[in-house]
Motif scaffolding. Structure first.
Motif, PDB file in Angstrom:
ATOM      1  N   PRO A 205      79.381  47.929 111.991  1.00 38.53           N
ATOM      2  CA  PRO A 205      78.082  47.792 112.650  1.00 38.53           C
ATOM      3  C   PRO A 205      77.844  46.390 113.214  1.00 38.53           C
ATOM      4  CG  PRO A 205      77.846  48.045 110.262  1.00 38.53           C
ATOM      5  CD  PRO A 205      79.255  48.358 110.597  1.00 38.53           C
TER       6      PRO A 205
ATOM      7  N   GLU B  69      63.974  47.319 115.078  1.00 33.92           N
ATOM      8  CA  GLU B  69      64.983  47.182 114.019  1.00 33.92           C
ATOM      9  C   GLU B  69      65.221  48.546 113.357  1.00 33.92           C
ATOM     10  OE1 GLU B  69      66.324  44.084 112.597  1.00 33.92           O
ATOM     11  OE2 GLU B  69      65.484  42.891 114.236  1.00 33.92           O
ATOM     12  N   LEU B  70      64.134  49.320 113.261  1.00 35.09           N
ATOM     13  CA  LEU B  70      64.260  50.618 112.606  1.00 35.09           C
ATOM     14  C   LEU B  70      65.124  51.568 113.435  1.00 35.09           C
ATOM     15  CD1 LEU B  70      63.468  52.412 110.274  1.00 35.09           C
ATOM     16  CD2 LEU B  70      61.405  53.054 111.522  1.00 35.09           C
TER      17      LEU B  70
ATOM     18  N   LEU C 172      72.803  53.004 113.942  1.00 35.45           N
ATOM     19  CA  LEU C 172      74.076  52.523 113.409  1.00 35.45           C
ATOM     20  C   LEU C 172      74.575  53.343 112.231  1.00 35.45           C
ATOM     21  CD1 LEU C 172      73.536  48.689 113.622  1.00 35.45           C
ATOM     22  CD2 LEU C 172      74.848  50.157 115.122  1.00 35.45           C
ATOM     23  N   ARG C 173      73.817  54.359 111.859  1.00 40.65           N
ATOM     24  CA  ARG C 173      74.228  55.149 110.712  1.00 40.65           C
ATOM     25  C   ARG C 173      75.619  55.744 110.945  1.00 40.65           C
ATOM     26  NH1 ARG C 173      69.553  58.603 109.140  1.00 40.65           N
ATOM     27  NH2 ARG C 173      68.698  56.518 108.935  1.00 40.65           N
TER      28      ARG C 173
ATOM     29  N   ARG D 269      68.536  41.492 111.000  1.00 37.70           N
ATOM     30  CA  ARG D 269      69.878  41.896 111.433  1.00 37.70           C
ATOM     31  C   ARG D 269      70.972  41.327 110.532  1.00 37.70           C
ATOM     32  NH1 ARG D 269      69.821  41.232 117.940  1.00 37.70           N
ATOM     33  NH2 ARG D 269      67.565  41.241 118.196  1.00 37.70           N
TER      34      ARG D 269
ATOM     35  N   ARG E 293      65.005  54.313 105.049  1.00 33.50           N
ATOM     36  CA  ARG E 293      64.606  53.357 106.057  1.00 33.50           C
ATOM     37  C   ARG E 293      65.094  51.960 105.697  1.00 33.50           C
ATOM     38  NH1 ARG E 293      58.437  52.688 107.214  1.00 33.50           N
ATOM     39  NH2 ARG E 293      58.647  54.823 107.954  1.00 33.50           N
TER      40      ARG E 293
ATOM     41  N   LYS F 153      71.350  41.947 107.617  1.00 35.71           N
ATOM     42  CA  LYS F 153      71.769  42.936 106.621  1.00 35.71           C
ATOM     43  C   LYS F 153      73.089  43.608 106.999  1.00 35.71           C
ATOM     44  CE  LYS F 153      69.192  46.927 108.308  1.00 35.71           C
ATOM     45  NZ  LYS F 153      68.054  47.798 108.082  1.00 35.71           N
ATOM     46  N   TYR F 154      73.492  43.459 108.258  1.00 35.09           N
ATOM     47  CA  TYR F 154      74.763  44.068 108.674  1.00 35.09           C
ATOM     48  C   TYR F 154      75.963  43.145 108.430  1.00 35.09           C
ATOM     49  CZ  TYR F 154      71.478  47.166 110.967  1.00 35.09           C
ATOM     50  OH  TYR F 154      70.442  48.027 111.206  1.00 35.09           O
TER      51      TYR F 154
ATOM     52  N   LEU G 246      68.229  43.695 122.403  1.00 30.03           N
ATOM     53  CA  LEU G 246      68.441  45.118 122.107  1.00 30.03           C
ATOM     54  C   LEU G 246      67.871  46.012 123.214  1.00 30.03           C
ATOM     55  CD1 LEU G 246      67.650  45.239 118.244  1.00 30.03           C
ATOM     56  CD2 LEU G 246      69.833  44.774 119.346  1.00 30.03           C
TER      57      LEU G 246
ATOM     58  N   LEU H  77      67.409  50.636 115.471  1.00 28.19           N
ATOM     59  CA  LEU H  77      68.769  50.118 115.362  1.00 28.19           C
ATOM     60  C   LEU H  77      69.415  50.633 114.084  1.00 28.19           C
ATOM     61  CD1 LEU H  77      70.910  48.148 116.523  1.00 28.19           C
ATOM     62  CD2 LEU H  77      69.916  46.367 115.090  1.00 28.19           C
ATOM     63  N   HIS H  78      68.651  50.577 113.003  1.00 28.19           N
ATOM     64  CA  HIS H  78      69.128  51.041 111.706  1.00 28.19           C
ATOM     65  C   HIS H  78      69.581  52.508 111.783  1.00 28.19           C
ATOM     66  CE1 HIS H  78      69.089  51.464 107.327  1.00 28.19           C
ATOM     67  NE2 HIS H  78      68.382  52.566 107.499  1.00 28.19           N
ATOM     68  N   LYS H  79      68.762  53.319 112.444  1.00 26.42           N
ATOM     69  CA  LYS H  79      69.095  54.736 112.593  1.00 26.42           C
ATOM     70  C   LYS H  79      70.340  54.922 113.456  1.00 26.42           C
ATOM     71  CE  LYS H  79      65.033  57.646 112.276  1.00 26.42           C
ATOM     72  NZ  LYS H  79      64.002  58.328 113.068  1.00 26.42           N
TER      73      LYS H  79
ATOM     74  N   LEU I 207      72.876  42.585 123.187  1.00 24.00           N
ATOM     75  CA  LEU I 207      72.786  42.246 121.771  1.00 24.00           C
ATOM     76  C   LEU I 207      71.613  41.328 121.414  1.00 24.00           C
ATOM     77  CD1 LEU I 207      76.491  41.734 120.679  1.00 24.00           C
ATOM     78  CD2 LEU I 207      75.028  43.729 120.470  1.00 24.00           C
TER      79      LEU I 207
ATOM     80  N   THR J 165      74.971  44.383 116.507  1.00 28.28           N
ATOM     81  CA  THR J 165      73.686  43.941 115.980  1.00 28.28           C
ATOM     82  C   THR J 165      73.223  42.588 116.491  1.00 28.28           C
ATOM     83  OG1 THR J 165      74.832  43.029 114.076  1.00 28.28           O
ATOM     84  CG2 THR J 165      73.966  45.252 113.876  1.00 28.28           C
TER      85      THR J 165
ATOM     86  N   LEU K 228      76.615  46.204 102.199  1.00 26.12           N
ATOM     87  CA  LEU K 228      76.364  46.174 103.644  1.00 26.12           C
ATOM     88  C   LEU K 228      75.172  47.100 103.949  1.00 26.12           C
ATOM     89  CD1 LEU K 228      77.519  45.217 106.408  1.00 26.12           C
ATOM     90  CD2 LEU K 228      78.798  47.332 106.473  1.00 26.12           C
TER      91      LEU K 228
END
Ligand code: SF4
Lengths: 615, 216
Positions: free
Chosen positions: A16, A3-4, A10-11, B13, B200, B15-16, A97, A6-8, A94, A20, B57
């Motif tokens: 987004p 998840e981390l 999608l910046r 997920r 993070r 959160k998106y 991932l 993915l977070h990076k 999706l 996801t 978001l």
């Protein structure tokens, strides 16, 4: 991917939610407990792919199989591609991932020719060799399906398998076979040979194409044991065929964000320009009881507020009346709207309008295709001008003062008079509105004309025809605009350069694989999007490969010529297509399948051998 | 007819999902429950739902509220919780269904937990920055004009905890219709002061009223 990560990743990415997953009804399995992992790729954006019915059917079907996990993959938009490259990652599915390079089977659904480069682009981003011959093991088997496979030749060098026809049953057999061969540690070649025995499974590498010096095909020969021709697969009985009980419900808005229930396959009409009307033959209907039951099940499991009754021409459904009556019972109670896409203008009655108005008023689009009666006879779009005007009046009475009309430019035999007739027909519709004594008060009429460029397609009566040159199409567009005398009619069209490319790849041969590869190297992708499409790159790709665009797009073929797709059998015979082409030249119409069988040959695909009683 | 309040978490997920998309999702979730939910009349009927406080978001939330109206007064809250649990996607978890105590406009504070990754020097620099007497940020006011504001005085509570690879910051900030401070403002100010770090996660932990009662 965590998840981390993915977070990076999608910046800074737009929307987004495209990347996801995690949506309602998406299927997550334990990857260590499955035998076959299937990456179902749609080579366009999430919003377009998630609107596509075929993908929903196969996703549910494959995930219903024991030991198989099917996941969804979409093409990353340009901004996301940059981020993937920045993080050193490939295209991923999706649900898990995971990178598609980790999958057993990578399947692409090819809905339009302009997505071919996206298929290459997606494989390349994940470091998967593009050419079939460079992928040596059973792992990362690349398979394709969808309408484009009715001429799979331009992509023949890349794909291991092309599915011809409808996928539900052959897919199960195919994946089952894969599972066995994988468990036995078999090699790719022996698997492909065995798979080619399943009806509708086309393995391009088992066939050799030879060419005449002028570039036309000389012959297609099959390696021993491989079928020739390769016949498409059809579902015999839609009532008992698999249909999903739920759909993945996207979080972000997609193009068609609603439940979809298929009411029949095929089309009775036989419009001569229409590939779908030919390659999906014969017509097979679901009973209205099944449609209503499946539709209700879908609405319950998804929570959708709208259900669309889908087919190539839903108003031709023979049981529309009982179906709508039955569905209105529960849809009104459950606050669900019914939408009917693809209405034919001549079946548009006040009663039908009343029913769809009760559930939803949406814009009306009528596909008239040609402006003049004579040209409509040439293309077998059997619509009478009186009927068109009468139906428009019905629409006006129902409060629809904006009508959209869809036409094609560049049809065979078309003259400038035909072009002018489009504007004149628009004018007659406007006049009809003002002649109505009871016209809606205080409202004007607006006729929007949308123009497409005719693309001759394989397996249609026009498969031999030349496409108009680009300049001719542009002149025709201008001519139409100049012939208009009122602001109540507006005209719009898409970029026609893309239609040229579509014409090339629709009727292309295997030599075009080289061009696709070169175009991909030059950076072509998302060719269906005007912000990405670059004709100069394509011209360079053709030049670099020593092939000509005109040879494919603007050349009329003779009946004697071996066409690159002649070995792919879609049920309709070449004799029928020739007959229809000749009738077109003589402006003779052909009756629809329900009125009288035209002997196209597709009935042979049915177990009983008859489409309707008249066959 | 009565109004009920669903308390839920939005994590992973989910959160998106933007606020607008969440609204549409909840319409479909309520339909899936087949609960006798009240629909607005008119051309485009939809379930009447209101959220206590929109979430940005990319943020997670461990305590969020959505109100809706139910036609059958006899339905028990725990029954509704059961069906909602089944109807929601995996990353949105229903915690409770209650009869609302406070009104949505009474939300006054929100607690946040921020996880930042950075090297130890930056961590020290950041800590000093956050503890300075004034932190000036630019913000649009209700009239859409850009104003400079001292965000330091707005922070009700702040705790800075060093972690293995950065900092954890716990904040209590004004939230709701009267005044709303997004932690992104603070992070932006820190970035503008020259600190280089990765965000993070941002998690909204809790909602309170003006007397620091948990919003229920
Ligand atoms: S066989 Fe006859 S009825 Fe059947 S699809 Fe062909 S033309 Fe139509």
């Amino acid at each position: 991917m965590t998840e981390l990560q993915l977070h990076k990743l999608l910046r800074g990415v737009q929307k987004p939610g495209r990347y996801t997953g995690g949506e309602l009804n998406s299927v997550v399995k334990n990857k260590d407990a499955v035998d076959v992992r299937f990456a179902f790729c749609f080579p366009d954006t999430y919003e377009i792919g998630m609107s596509h019915l075929g993908m929903k059917i196969l996703y549910a079907l494959l995930n219903d199989m024991d030991g198989v996990w099917c996941e969804r993959v979409f093409a990353p938009w340009v901004d996301m591609e940059q981020n993937l490259r920045r993080e050193g990652m490939g295209v991923y599915a999706l649900e898990s991932l995971d990178d598609i390079a980790q999958f057993d089977i990578i399947g692409f659904t090819l809905q339009y020719e302009l997505c071919y480069t996206n298929m290459l682009h997606m494989l390349d981003l994940s470091g998967i060799p593009l050419h079939s011959k460079d992928r040596h093991s059973l792992h990362n088997l690349v398979v394709v399906g969808g309408p484009c496979t009715c001429n799979a030749e331009p992509i023949a060098d890349f794909v291991d398998v092309a599915f011809l026809g409808e996928g539900e049953e052959q897919m199960v057999q195919f994946v089952q076979l894969y599972k066995e061969y994988k468990a036995n540690g078999a090699d790719k070649q022996s698997f492909l040979k065995a798979a080619a025995q399943i009806r509708g499974v086309y393995v391009p590498s088992l066939y050799t194409v030879s060419y005449h010096p002028d570039g036309t095909v000389e012959a297609v020969t099959a390696e021993s044991g491989a079928p020739l021709p390769i016949q498409k697969y059809i579902i015999q009985d839609l009532d008992t065929a698999f249909y999903p009980k739920d759909f993945v419900v996207p979080y972000i808005e997609v193009v068609h964000d609603r439940a979809v229930e298929e009411v029949f396959r095929g089309c009775i009409r036989g419009c001569r320009f229409c590939q779908a009307g030919m390659i999906y033959r014969p017509v097979r209907e679901k009973s209205w009881e099944t449609v209503s039951k499946q539709a209700k099940c879908l609405c319950d499991s998804t929570g959708y507020e709208e259900i669309s009754l889908s087919s190539l021409s839903t108003s031709d459904y023979s049981q529309l009346e009982p179906l709508l009556n039955d569905m209105l019972e529960w849809t009104q109670q459950d606050q669900v709207n019914i939408s009917l896409p693809s209405l034919r203008i001549d079946t548009f009655s006040p009663e039908l309008l009343e029913k769809i108005s009760r559930v939803r008023k949406s814009g009306l689009i009528f596909a008239l295709v040609a402006g003049r009666q004579l040209l409509r006879e040439v293309i077998n779009k059997n619509l009478d001008e009186d009927v068109i005007l009468q139906s428009c009046e019905t629409a006006f009475r129902g409060g629809h003062c904006n009508v959209k009309l869809y036409f094609m430019l560049g049809l065979p035999t078309e003259t400038l008079e035909d072009i002018e007739a489009i504007g004149q027909l628009g004018q007659k519709i406007v006049n009809r509105f003002y002649a109505m004594p009871d016209k809606p008060k205080g409202r004007g009429v607006q006729v929007s004309i949308s123009l497409a460029t005719f693309v001759p397609k394989p397996h249609t009566p026009f498969q031999w025809m030349a496409q108009d040159k680009l300049q001719t199409i542009r002149d025709k567009q201008r001519h139409l605009v100049e012939s208009l005398t009122t602001r109540k009619i507006s005209v719009s069209w898409h970029e026609s350069q893309a239609s040229v490319l579509e014409a090339v790849f629709a009727r292309g041969d295997r030599r075009l694989s080289k061009v696709l590869c070169r175009a991909h190297e030059l950076g072509c992708k998302f060719d269906g999007w005007h912000e990405c499409f670059d004709m100069h790159k394509w011209e360079q790709a053709f030049a670099d490969c020593g092939l000509s665009i005109e040879f494919y797009a603007n050349r009329e073929r003779s009946y004697e010529e071996v066409l690159p797709w002649d070995h792919l059998d879609y049920g309709i015979t070449k004799g029928f297509l020739k007959r229809e082409n000749e009738r077109a030249k003589a402006a003779q119409t052909t009756k629809n399948c329900r009125e009288q069988c035209a002997g196209c040959g597709a009935n042979r695909l049915l177990r009983g051998g008859t489409c309707f009683e008249n066959c | 007819m009565k109004t009920v309040r669903l308390i839920y978490q939005k994590t992973g997920r989910a959160k998106y999902i933007s606020h607008l998309d969440l609204n549409r999702l909840m319409q479909r979730v309520l339909k899936r429950t087949r609960l006798p939910v009240w629909y607005t009349e008119g051309f485009n009927p939809h379930a009447f739902v209101t959220f206590a406080l929109p979430l940005s978001l990319g943020y997670e939330s461990r305590y969020d509220c959505m109100d809706f109206r139910i036609l059958n007064d006899d339905l028990r809250n725990d029954q509704m919780l059961q069906v909602l649990r089944r109807a929601l996607p995996p990353d949105i978890q229903a915690l409770e269904v209650i009869d609302p105590v406070l009104k949505a406009k009474e939300v006054a504070f929100a607690a946040f937990e921020l996880e930042l990754t950075c090297d130890t020097d930056t961590a020290a620099q950041l800590t000093a920055f956050l503890q300075s007497d004034h932190i000036l940020v630019e913000k649009r006011n209700k009239k859409k004009e850009i104003i400079t504001m001292d965000i330091r005085s707005k922070i009700r509570q702040m705790e800075i905890i060093p972690t293995e690879d950065g900092l954890q910051i716990r904040l209590l900030l004004p939230a709701g219709p009267v005044e709303n401070i997004n932690p992104a403002l603070l992070l932006e100010a820190a970035e503008n002061s020259g600190c280089v770090f990765d965000v993070r996660s941002v998690v909204r932990e809790m909602l309170y009223d003006k007397n620091m009662n948990i919003f229920r």
